[in-house]
Design a protein around this motif. Sequence first.
Motif, PDB file in Angstrom:
ATOM      1  N   ALA A   1      46.982  42.830  48.385  1.00  0.00           N
ATOM      2  CA  ALA A   1      45.606  43.017  48.856  1.00  0.00           C
ATOM      3  C   ALA A   1      44.780  43.720  47.776  1.00  0.00           C
ATOM      4  CB  ALA A   1      45.595  43.800  50.163  1.00  0.00           C
ATOM      5  N   THR A   2      44.547  42.998  46.686  1.00  0.00           N
ATOM      6  CA  THR A   2      43.783  43.509  45.557  1.00  0.00           C
ATOM      7  C   THR A   2      42.685  42.508  45.218  1.00  0.00           C
ATOM      8  OG1 THR A   2      45.724  44.626  44.649  1.00  0.00           O
ATOM      9  CG2 THR A   2      43.884  44.262  43.152  1.00  0.00           C
ATOM     10  N   ILE A   3      41.454  42.993  45.169  1.00  0.00           N
ATOM     11  CA  ILE A   3      40.331  42.157  44.762  1.00  0.00           C
ATOM     12  C   ILE A   3      40.172  42.347  43.260  1.00  0.00           C
ATOM     13  CG2 ILE A   3      37.858  41.731  45.031  1.00  0.00           C
ATOM     14  CD1 ILE A   3      38.155  43.041  47.857  1.00  0.00           C
ATOM     15  N   THR A   4      40.493  41.314  42.504  1.00  0.00           N
ATOM     16  CA  THR A   4      40.445  41.393  41.046  1.00  0.00           C
ATOM     17  C   THR A   4      39.068  40.959  40.533  1.00  0.00           C
ATOM     18  OG1 THR A   4      41.387  39.171  40.869  1.00  0.00           O
ATOM     19  CG2 THR A   4      42.935  41.031  40.814  1.00  0.00           C
ATOM     20  N   GLN A   5      38.849  41.171  39.238  1.00  0.00           N
ATOM     21  CA  GLN A   5      37.550  40.892  38.611  1.00  0.00           C
ATOM     22  C   GLN A   5      37.126  39.428  38.738  1.00  0.00           C
ATOM     23  OE1 GLN A   5      35.388  42.957  37.418  1.00  0.00           O
ATOM     24  NE2 GLN A   5      36.360  44.671  36.410  1.00  0.00           N
TER      25      GLN A   5
END
Length: 193
Positions: free
Chosen positions: A98-102
């Motif tokens: 659950a990581t929103i990356t660039q």
Amino acid sequence: MTIATKKLSLEEYLAYDDGTDTKYELVDGELVEMPPETNRNNRIALYLLSEFLKLIPLYLICHKDTEIVVTGNRTRVRLPDLMVLTEELFAAIGGGRATITQDMPSPALVVEVVSPGKVNQDRDYRYKRSEYAARGIPEYWIIDPGKEQVTVLTLVDGLYEEAVFQGSHYIVSATFPELKLTTAQVLAAGERQ
């Protein structure tokens, strides 16, 4: 509390596991341990989650469980109290971490509940404000129980325009105009047993 290790890259941070349930943010390559929230702050965030559930489906709401990559002097990763995702962002995150990356779209809304102390105020009012604006997040709320106010920051031409709400004034949201909440209601949620 900053953990004394070598400066980590984003990839090293994403792979980091110290075998505990400790939550960290990455700030300019350094692991910063996130202290447990106060009960008041937790109740405020949960109250807002319950109010957003009246407007949008649960799968678009993240509560202290999804991190977002932003930039500072070096890469930073923040763990907001509450986030509202867009359908496009939900699809981009998929079933992985659950990581929103660039390379992913921005969330529609980020909410931070200010913890007591100057360091926390600086982090939420100053650093995260510029990081979230640079990330293109359309709306950022700062819930401040100490000042008894809600600050709504709306992104206009790359910078946030600020509106402060107190007491019985309704919080005005460009993203969720149908939301009918006063600052007093939000802050009172933190006082309930």
